[in-house]
Design a protein around this motif. Structure first.
Motif, PDB file in Angstrom:
ATOM      1  N   GLU A  57      23.360 107.743  17.191  1.00 13.20           N
ATOM      2  CA  GLU A  57      22.757 108.610  16.186  1.00 13.20           C
ATOM      3  C   GLU A  57      22.922 108.035  14.773  1.00 13.20           C
ATOM      4  OE1 GLU A  57      22.481 113.185  16.143  1.00 13.20           O
ATOM      5  OE2 GLU A  57      24.366 112.665  15.117  1.00 13.20           O
ATOM      6  N   ASN A  58      24.092 107.516  14.461  1.00 15.19           N
ATOM      7  CA  ASN A  58      24.322 106.978  13.118  1.00 15.19           C
ATOM      8  C   ASN A  58      23.552 105.691  12.866  1.00 15.19           C
ATOM      9  OD1 ASN A  58      25.885 109.096  12.167  1.00 15.19           O
ATOM     10  ND2 ASN A  58      27.751 108.238  13.042  1.00 15.19           N
ATOM     11  N   VAL A  59      23.347 104.881  13.878  1.00 14.27           N
ATOM     12  CA  VAL A  59      22.497 103.704  13.715  1.00 14.27           C
ATOM     13  C   VAL A  59      21.067 104.142  13.416  1.00 14.27           C
ATOM     14  CG1 VAL A  59      21.440 101.756  14.931  1.00 14.27           C
ATOM     15  CG2 VAL A  59      23.913 102.096  15.043  1.00 14.27           C
ATOM     16  N   LEU A  60      20.572 105.136  14.137  1.00 13.32           N
ATOM     17  CA  LEU A  60      19.213 105.630  13.888  1.00 13.32           C
ATOM     18  C   LEU A  60      19.090 106.230  12.486  1.00 13.32           C
ATOM     19  CD1 LEU A  60      18.538 107.193  17.382  1.00 13.32           C
ATOM     20  CD2 LEU A  60      17.469 105.128  16.433  1.00 13.32           C
ATOM     21  N   LYS A  61      20.096 106.970  12.058  1.00 13.13           N
ATOM     22  CA  LYS A  61      20.088 107.522  10.694  1.00 13.13           C
ATOM     23  C   LYS A  61      20.074 106.400   9.656  1.00 13.13           C
ATOM     24  CE  LYS A  61      22.430 111.900  11.647  1.00 13.13           C
ATOM     25  NZ  LYS A  61      23.692 112.663  11.467  1.00 13.13           N
ATOM     26  N   CYS A  62      20.846 105.355   9.905  1.00  6.91           N
ATOM     27  CA  CYS A  62      20.886 104.202   9.012  1.00  6.91           C
ATOM     28  C   CYS A  62      19.497 103.557   8.935  1.00  6.91           C
ATOM     29  CB  CYS A  62      21.928 103.205   9.503  1.00  6.91           C
ATOM     30  SG  CYS A  62      22.145 101.764   8.448  1.00  6.91           S
ATOM     31  N   CYS A  63      18.833 103.461  10.063  1.00  6.01           N
ATOM     32  CA  CYS A  63      17.469 102.920  10.075  1.00  6.01           C
ATOM     33  C   CYS A  63      16.549 103.754   9.199  1.00  6.01           C
ATOM     34  CB  CYS A  63      16.919 102.891  11.502  1.00  6.01           C
ATOM     35  SG  CYS A  63      17.643 101.634  12.561  1.00  6.01           S
ATOM     36  N   ASN A  66      17.167 103.380   5.468  1.00  9.35           N
ATOM     37  CA  ASN A  66      16.823 102.065   4.937  1.00  9.35           C
ATOM     38  C   ASN A  66      15.408 101.619   5.308  1.00  9.35           C
ATOM     39  OD1 ASN A  66      19.423 100.909   3.638  1.00  9.35           O
ATOM     40  ND2 ASN A  66      20.097 101.941   5.497  1.00  9.35           N
ATOM     41  N   LYS A  67      14.628 102.580   5.798  1.00  8.91           N
ATOM     42  CA  LYS A  67      13.223 102.325   6.148  1.00  8.91           C
ATOM     43  C   LYS A  67      13.074 101.175   7.152  1.00  8.91           C
ATOM     44  CE  LYS A  67      11.467 104.212   1.800  1.00  8.91           C
ATOM     45  NZ  LYS A  67      12.634 104.922   1.416  1.00  8.91           N
ATOM     46  N   ILE A  68      13.976 101.130   8.104  1.00  9.88           N
ATOM     47  CA  ILE A  68      13.919 100.151   9.183  1.00  9.88           C
ATOM     48  C   ILE A  68      13.187 100.808  10.347  1.00  9.88           C
ATOM     49  CG2 ILE A  68      15.295  98.813  10.826  1.00  9.88           C
ATOM     50  CD1 ILE A  68      17.513  98.793   8.631  1.00  9.88           C
ATOM     51  N   ARG A  69      12.127 100.171  10.815  1.00 11.33           N
ATOM     52  CA  ARG A  69      11.269 100.793  11.822  1.00 11.33           C
ATOM     53  C   ARG A  69      11.438 100.218  13.225  1.00 11.33           C
ATOM     54  NH1 ARG A  69       6.847 103.852   9.868  1.00 11.33           N
ATOM     55  NH2 ARG A  69       5.666 103.091  11.659  1.00 11.33           N
ATOM     56  N   SER A  70      12.260  99.196  13.376  1.00 15.90           N
ATOM     57  CA  SER A  70      12.531  98.616  14.693  1.00 15.90           C
ATOM     58  C   SER A  70      14.027  98.378  14.825  1.00 15.90           C
ATOM     59  CB  SER A  70      11.804  97.285  14.865  1.00 15.90           C
ATOM     60  OG  SER A  70      10.418  97.465  14.838  1.00 15.90           O
ATOM     61  N   VAL A  71      14.553  98.691  15.997  1.00 19.36           N
ATOM     62  CA  VAL A  71      15.978  98.493  16.229  1.00 19.36           C
ATOM     63  C   VAL A  71      16.185  98.129  17.693  1.00 19.36           C
ATOM     64  CG1 VAL A  71      16.460 100.953  16.686  1.00 19.36           C
ATOM     65  CG2 VAL A  71      18.293  99.467  15.858  1.00 19.36           C
ATOM     66  N   ALA A  72      17.153  97.257  17.931  1.00 19.76           N
ATOM     67  CA  ALA A  72      17.541  96.896  19.293  1.00 19.76           C
ATOM     68  C   ALA A  72      19.004  97.268  19.490  1.00 19.76           C
ATOM     69  CB  ALA A  72      17.332  95.410  19.535  1.00 19.76           C
ATOM     70  N   PHE A  73      19.268  97.987  20.562  1.00 17.90           N
ATOM     71  CA  PHE A  73      20.632  98.390  20.902  1.00 17.90           C
ATOM     72  C   PHE A  73      21.131  97.553  22.068  1.00 17.90           C
ATOM     73  CE2 PHE A  73      19.063 102.479  19.171  1.00 17.90           C
ATOM     74  CZ  PHE A  73      20.071 102.758  18.266  1.00 17.90           C
ATOM     75  N   CYS A  74      22.373  97.114  21.990  1.00 19.02           N
ATOM     76  CA  CYS A  74      23.033  96.528  23.154  1.00 19.02           C
ATOM     77  C   CYS A  74      23.644  97.686  23.946  1.00 19.02           C
ATOM     78  CB  CYS A  74      24.103  95.536  22.711  1.00 19.02           C
ATOM     79  SG  CYS A  74      25.417  96.300  21.743  1.00 19.02           S
ATOM     80  N   CYS A  75      24.298  97.390  25.016  1.00 21.47           N
ATOM     81  CA  CYS A  75      24.976  98.433  25.810  1.00 21.47           C
ATOM     82  C   CYS A  75      26.324  98.722  25.146  1.00 21.47           C
ATOM     83  CB  CYS A  75      25.159  97.969  27.238  1.00 21.47           C
ATOM     84  SG  CYS A  75      23.642  97.609  28.115  1.00 21.47           S
ATOM     85  N   ILE A  76      26.310  99.557  24.141  1.00 20.45           N
ATOM     86  CA  ILE A  76      27.491  99.815  23.322  1.00 20.45           C
ATOM     87  C   ILE A  76      28.645 100.341  24.183  1.00 20.45           C
ATOM     88  CG2 ILE A  76      28.435 101.171  21.395  1.00 20.45           C
ATOM     89  CD1 ILE A  76      25.545 101.279  20.269  1.00 20.45           C
ATOM     90  N   SER A  77      29.793  99.725  24.017  1.00 19.13           N
ATOM     91  CA  SER A  77      31.079 100.117  24.622  1.00 19.13           C
ATOM     92  C   SER A  77      31.222  99.799  26.098  1.00 19.13           C
ATOM     93  CB  SER A  77      31.385 101.593  24.393  1.00 19.13           C
ATOM     94  OG  SER A  77      31.953 101.754  23.128  1.00 19.13           O
ATOM     95  N   THR A  78      30.182  99.281  26.727  1.00 20.09           N
ATOM     96  CA  THR A  78      30.357  98.881  28.117  1.00 20.09           C
ATOM     97  C   THR A  78      31.026  97.505  28.128  1.00 20.09           C
ATOM     98  OG1 THR A  78      28.140  97.905  28.204  1.00 20.09           O
ATOM     99  CG2 THR A  78      28.340 100.217  28.850  1.00 20.09           C
TER     100      THR A  78
END
Length: 127
Positions: A57-63, A66-78
């Protein structure tokens, strides 16, 4: 006045679930958003789940901020942080889906970037 001293450098530990934006420098991306996922030692609990939710959620809010329209997530915490992959995939997809439904924000692309076929299967099941 009571002020909290903020330390940076080798003693600083970034809190779990926050999102911090930096430039991409020599990477093929304009920015990198860093987030520290929860470390599961012992039994997975609701605090771990909430902290992982907060990462996405906080990464999406940061996007959005900052008007960032594309984001790639890794498998966080795995992996080394031992968050079970099936539960992590469910939280990731659910958090992103709920965020998109409750915010009038447009993204061009949101990618769940996986390394292993087993993770790909888990994410495809959730989507």
């Amino acid at each position: 006045m009571n002020r909290r001293k903020i330390q940076y450098g080798s003693r600083y530990e970034e809190p779990t679930g926050r999102a911090v934006l930096t430039k991409g420098y020599n990477l093929p991306a304009e920015y990198v958003i860093h987030t520290v996922g929860p470390i599961v030692s012992g039994t997975l609990n609701n605090i771990h789940r909430q902290n992982l939710h907060n990462c996405y959620e906080n990464v999406l809010k940061c996007c959005v901020e900052n008007k960032i329209r594309s984001v790639a997530f890794c498998c966080i915490s795995t992996g080394e942080f031992h968050f079970p992959g099936d539960e992590a995939a469910r939280i990731a997809v659910e958090t992103v889906t709920d965020f998109l439904k409750s915010n009038e924000t447009e993204f061009d692309r949101i990618i769940f970037n996986v390394f292993k076929d087993t993770d790909r299967i888990l994410y495809e099941k959730e989507i």
